[in-house]
Write an enzyme that holds these catalytic residues in place. Sequence first.
Site, PDB file in Angstrom:
ATOM      1  N   HIS A 311       0.731  -1.328   0.105  1.00  0.00           N
ATOM      2  CA  HIS A 311      -0.079  -0.210  -0.082  1.00  0.00           C
ATOM      3  C   HIS A 311       0.915   1.220  -0.082  1.00  0.00           C
ATOM      4  O   HIS A 311       0.449   2.449  -0.367  1.00  0.00           O
ATOM      5  CB  HIS A 311      -0.974   0.142   1.202  1.00  0.00           C
ATOM      6  CG  HIS A 311      -2.224  -0.859   1.168  1.00  0.00           C
ATOM      7  ND1 HIS A 311      -2.195  -2.118   1.231  1.00  0.00           N
ATOM      8  CD2 HIS A 311      -3.507  -0.624   0.603  1.00  0.00           C
ATOM      9  CE1 HIS A 311      -3.239  -2.731   1.007  1.00  0.00           C
ATOM     10  NE2 HIS A 311      -4.072  -1.555   0.446  1.00  0.00           N
ATOM     11  N   GLY A 312       2.053   1.285   0.628  1.00  0.00           N
ATOM     12  CA  GLY A 312       2.622   2.217   0.538  1.00  0.00           C
ATOM     13  C   GLY A 312       4.076   2.324   1.272  1.00  0.00           C
ATOM     14  O   GLY A 312       4.500   1.523   2.017  1.00  0.00           O
TER      15      GLY A 312
END
Lengths: 464, 310
Positions: A311-312
């Site tokens: 996701h990041g």
Amino acid sequence: MYWMLTKSKHQLRLQNMLLVVASYVFYGWWDWRFLGLIAFSTFVDFFAGRAIEKAVSKSRAKLFLAISLATNLGLLAYFKYANFFVESWIEAWAGMGVEMHASSLNIILPVGISFYTFQTLSYSIDIYRGKLKPTRDPIAFAAFVSFFPQLVAGPIERASKLLPQIERSRRFDKDLAISGLRLMLWGMFKKVVVADTCARLADTIFDAPELYSGPTLMLGVFYFAFQIYGDFSGYSDIAIGTGRLFGIRLSANFKFPYFSRDIAEFWRRWHISLSTWFRDYLYIPLGGSRGSQWQVIRNVAVIFIVSGFWHGANWTFVIWGAIHALLFVPLILLKRNRKNASDVVAEGKLLPSIKDVFAMGSTFALVCLAWVFFRADTVSEAINYIVGFSEFPTPEKPITLVVYTAFVWIGVLVLVDWIQRDGNIPRWWLTRKFQPLRWFTYGICVWLCLKNLHSEASFIYFQF
Amino acid sequence: MNSFLSRVFLFICSLIISWGLLWTSALNFQSIETYFIAERSEHGAVKMKTAELMERSKSDTLDFLFLGSSTCYRGVDPHYLDPLKGFSVCSSSQILGNSAYILDVALEYTSTHYLVIDVYPKLWSDAGVVNKEAARDWVVNSSTPKSGPIIDMVMATGEPYCMAVAGYFWLAERLGVDYPPYAHIAKDHYKGLGYLASDVEPIESVICNDIDVEMSHETCEILRGIISKSSVHGAQTILLNPPQLCEESFPTPDCFSDVLYIDGNDWPGAKTPSYYYDDHHLVDKGAASYSVWLSKELKKMTLVSVATID
């Protein structure tokens, strides 16, 4: 234009070319410089797929698979994680008292790179596993990689599902197109009316949590939970609906996740295309649910942490993944992770039982707790936010931002989801008798979408 | 395909009917108008100032007409210009793109010797040439007819919803439906001539960050258009940079050359936090002090028009 091409002798080829051109224009609109990245990824995987099939030995096939993996994961690692690793490296040394300086790489994250990279990876891996025959049509393959409705935020499609649809002649299907338009409108409502309304409130609270007492902070997470659900599932609905207008059926990405009765069920209903991707290409190769309990727990921990990292490039996402892994472990230990695998809550009933309400409420609360880490900019901010839950309201910090409009829209979302969750309930509202009422409702939905439309409100998952 | 297209056509017809039903309900019930169309608001006092403007006699030429955003209507009190006459048609988020149309609205009811444009630099970076919120503010709250320049401003936003709202309020005006503002803003007091006093608690200090802004070529062209339009109407333009606790740095735009210019940051109270309720909005006490100073500057400048920005 797309459907007018059905009259042509080269219908399929022309339609696919149009899809590729439309997809490249769509992507280039954001930043044309990154078109080369998609083109490069398409080129490498198209030829890697064919080379894997033609390989005379297993080791040679493995080599071509490695080229595909290295290219895709290399691009992802460079564009998404290079800044993170450099900064973490400098911070680690700084913690030991060693000052290091590096000019920031300032790499721009290409929109949707995590999505289309995973899509192309699944193509190469499936060919290597013998589950898929490589395509011989580069245009069809380019359309598969860049299909614009799902290019930037999914659903992450498998080649085995999407590619055959792209390679097959398509005829206009009125019912499919109408269901697509309906889904697009519902997706717009979820994004523009529900998610954006919640976003303004969640942002206000998360931007200055020190100004609020515990109940307001909890309300902030509640708003964020519906922001991210409305935002992401709304985008998925728009993508799936747009796909249907082109005669292409994309996979469902959400199945009413907030009605889950435990975390395992939540992950069968939330971002389904990603969780099944990790299941098939990471969890099962690691051993899946085979082996000792310890190995299963390890495998679960790995996929959740990797999912968080997907996701990041931030520790907050890693911790978010780790929290979900921790919540999953008791279910494995108690062998209850498949308990709610086959049914939906209150199946065949209008209302849930008290036990179901408690199960859904507690799962939602745990999911919300993890959302704090997902939303916060840093781990310490998230911890401070959660610590703030215990602060009682005072005259200086009263309970604020209880916005009834937001609750009304959330209520509409929950109600519609609740009615739709059970496929056995007759869809009486779709009958001809209710058409005037239905269309009136659609009209009001369109109006509300226009009213709430703010050009500056982007989709959360575009950043991934 | 044809049956699909005819279904789409029917849907569009039903869309118009459902919107018609919504509008009819909104014209009869203010709560429906507030929640589904737009909330009539006292914010910026556009309703009151435009009503006051409309009552003026056109032959009674103003000395100063003010255009600009909230820094202008919260900071400039035209009463202090006495014995000269001033009026402010400043409104929330009114950027130069909006001012170009609002000037036309104002000139339908008044004339002026000088046009003072509040050029708050932070708004130069505002997305779009015409601010949608400011356009909607005038469509919803202005007492002036929802036609001519106001409709032109709405069309310039290019926003479908803004256009639909304009259509609704145009209809409401024709049917004589005029609800009072939905929410009263307790800390604001309209004192006339377009000035809105704020009783919000002043701040004690502020932390400033360096902010660099630049006026786009497009905005500069709009400003040139306003200057030439006002000169056609016999008015000279004065640019006014409002006082701010945290000043922006900006290269002097080309369109500022040869135009009279006042920098509000030269006001001795410009860096006094107790005059502000945030880093750029003045409270009533600050506005009074600033207006006295500005009045002197304007009188001085208009008697001896020599000071230009360079």
